[in-house]
Design a protein around this motif. Structure first.
Motif, PDB file in Angstrom:
ATOM      1  N   GLN A  97      -7.683   0.969  -0.801  1.00 40.31           N
ATOM      2  CA  GLN A  97      -6.312   0.852  -1.290  1.00 40.31           C
ATOM      3  C   GLN A  97      -5.564  -0.237  -0.542  1.00 40.31           C
ATOM      4  O   GLN A  97      -4.726  -0.917  -1.106  1.00 40.31           O
ATOM      5  CB  GLN A  97      -5.567   2.193  -1.247  1.00 40.31           C
ATOM      6  CG  GLN A  97      -5.150   2.720   0.091  1.00 40.31           C
ATOM      7  CD  GLN A  97      -3.893   2.098   0.670  1.00 40.31           C
ATOM      8  OE1 GLN A  97      -2.980   1.700  -0.052  1.00 40.31           O
ATOM      9  NE2 GLN A  97      -3.857   2.004   1.977  1.00 40.31           N
ATOM     10  N   LEU A 100      -6.368  -3.539  -2.092  1.00 43.01           N
ATOM     11  CA  LEU A 100      -5.576  -3.684  -3.318  1.00 43.01           C
ATOM     12  C   LEU A 100      -4.131  -4.048  -2.985  1.00 43.01           C
ATOM     13  O   LEU A 100      -3.524  -4.900  -3.637  1.00 43.01           O
ATOM     14  CB  LEU A 100      -5.622  -2.394  -4.145  1.00 43.01           C
ATOM     15  CG  LEU A 100      -6.953  -2.092  -4.824  1.00 43.01           C
ATOM     16  CD1 LEU A 100      -6.982  -0.656  -5.342  1.00 43.01           C
ATOM     17  CD2 LEU A 100      -7.215  -3.085  -5.949  1.00 43.01           C
ATOM     18  N   ASN A 101      -3.585  -3.413  -1.950  1.00 42.37           N
ATOM     19  CA  ASN A 101      -2.215  -3.720  -1.512  1.00 42.37           C
ATOM     20  C   ASN A 101      -2.097  -5.193  -1.131  1.00 42.37           C
ATOM     21  O   ASN A 101      -1.176  -5.886  -1.559  1.00 42.37           O
ATOM     22  CB  ASN A 101      -1.851  -2.819  -0.333  1.00 42.37           C
ATOM     23  CG  ASN A 101      -0.490  -3.103   0.255  1.00 42.37           C
ATOM     24  OD1 ASN A 101      -0.202  -4.218   0.672  1.00 42.37           O
ATOM     25  ND2 ASN A 101       0.351  -2.083   0.319  1.00 42.37           N
ATOM     26  N   LEU A 124      -3.898   0.384  -7.335  1.00 42.26           N
ATOM     27  CA  LEU A 124      -3.350   0.717  -6.016  1.00 42.26           C
ATOM     28  C   LEU A 124      -2.674   2.077  -6.048  1.00 42.26           C
ATOM     29  O   LEU A 124      -2.845   2.884  -5.123  1.00 42.26           O
ATOM     30  CB  LEU A 124      -2.365  -0.365  -5.546  1.00 42.26           C
ATOM     31  CG  LEU A 124      -1.575  -0.061  -4.276  1.00 42.26           C
ATOM     32  CD1 LEU A 124      -2.488   0.177  -3.081  1.00 42.26           C
ATOM     33  CD2 LEU A 124      -0.595  -1.196  -3.991  1.00 42.26           C
ATOM     34  N   ASP A 125      -1.905   2.359  -7.092  1.00 44.56           N
ATOM     35  CA  ASP A 125      -1.241   3.666  -7.205  1.00 44.56           C
ATOM     36  C   ASP A 125      -2.257   4.798  -7.127  1.00 44.56           C
ATOM     37  O   ASP A 125      -2.080   5.765  -6.378  1.00 44.56           O
ATOM     38  CB  ASP A 125      -0.463   3.765  -8.523  1.00 44.56           C
ATOM     39  CG  ASP A 125       0.740   2.851  -8.593  1.00 44.56           C
ATOM     40  OD1 ASP A 125       1.224   2.397  -7.536  1.00 44.56           O
ATOM     41  OD2 ASP A 125       1.204   2.580  -9.721  1.00 44.56           O
ATOM     42  N   ALA A 127      -5.426   4.695  -5.993  1.00 44.35           N
ATOM     43  CA  ALA A 127      -6.108   4.714  -4.693  1.00 44.35           C
ATOM     44  C   ALA A 127      -5.203   5.262  -3.597  1.00 44.35           C
ATOM     45  O   ALA A 127      -5.662   5.980  -2.696  1.00 44.35           O
ATOM     46  CB  ALA A 127      -6.588   3.313  -4.333  1.00 44.35           C
ATOM     47  N   ALA A 128      -3.916   4.955  -3.656  1.00 46.06           N
ATOM     48  CA  ALA A 128      -2.978   5.457  -2.632  1.00 46.06           C
ATOM     49  C   ALA A 128      -2.789   6.964  -2.753  1.00 46.06           C
ATOM     50  O   ALA A 128      -2.655   7.661  -1.734  1.00 46.06           O
ATOM     51  CB  ALA A 128      -1.638   4.736  -2.742  1.00 46.06           C
ATOM     52  N   THR A 131      -5.854   8.437  -1.272  1.00 43.37           N
ATOM     53  CA  THR A 131      -5.771   8.283   0.186  1.00 43.37           C
ATOM     54  C   THR A 131      -4.846   9.324   0.787  1.00 43.37           C
ATOM     55  O   THR A 131      -5.184   9.956   1.800  1.00 43.37           O
ATOM     56  CB  THR A 131      -5.270   6.867   0.556  1.00 43.37           C
ATOM     57  OG1 THR A 131      -6.163   5.903   0.007  1.00 43.37           O
ATOM     58  CG2 THR A 131      -5.199   6.680   2.063  1.00 43.37           C
TER      59      THR A 131
END
Length: 184
Positions: A97, A100-101, A124-125, A127-128, A131
């Motif tokens: 993530q 991606l960020n 990213l959303d 994956a975050a 996480t």
């Protein structure tokens, strides 16, 4: 062999990880934004029609710095949780993530690809969120530290979408910022 550590040893491990993770995360975030010329000084970005919810530009530097510090602290907490179940998976997903960020600014500001950036931030959303769940399972406080980050990137996703909706003709358009001179 006894793998139990004293509370002092655990604190020392956390402090060592903290001294590595926080500066690294902040530095990489800063470099991603700086190298991709993110912000109002970017000539292409200056041309864009801004959504009504777009905050003053100074807010972004402050918010991202605080969020990157929080990400570094959360990562240090998880890395210091030696022997915790899901620790390895949490770190791997965090790294994915974070890549991606870091990729979003070069895609949006550097390549001027708002539609591709929307795809990056959508990934990213997801994956975050994964996480945050994994961090929560390893160390609940580490997961809680990611909640402001999640809120901010969801807001950033909305802004990316709003920029694309308001400026479809500028998606992918390259602007050098140089003055073009024509001889007649």
């Amino acid at each position: 062999m006894n793998l139990l550590a004293s509370s002092g040893q655990l604190r020392a491990s956390f402090m060592r990880w903290l001294l590595v993770c926080v500066p690294t995360v902040v530095l990489l975030g800063f470099l991603s934004g700086t190298l991709s010329q993110s912000g109002p000084e970017n000539p292409w970005f200056a041309e864009l029609v801004k959504p009504a919810a777009y905050p003053p530009p100074a807010v972004f530097g402050i918010v991202w710095t605080v969020l990157y510090v929080m990400l570094g602290v959360a990562l240090a907490m998880v890395l210091a949780a030696r022997g915790a179940r899901l620790r390895g998976a949490a770190v791997i997903v965090f790294l994915a993530q974070f890549v991606l960020n870091l990729a979003w600014s070069p895609v949006f500001f550097g390549a001027h690809r708002m539609s591709a950036a929307l795809g990056v931030i959508g990934l990213l959303d997801i994956a975050a969120i994964v996480t945050a769940v994994l961090f929560w399972r390893v160390r609940p406080v580490a997961g809680a530290l990611l909640l402001p980050y999640l809120l901010w990137i969801v807001f950033a996703t909305y802004l990316n979408f709003a920029f694309l909706q308001a400026n479809p003709a500028l998606d992918g358009v390259q602007r050098s910022g140089a003055v073009e001179r024509f001889d007649i």
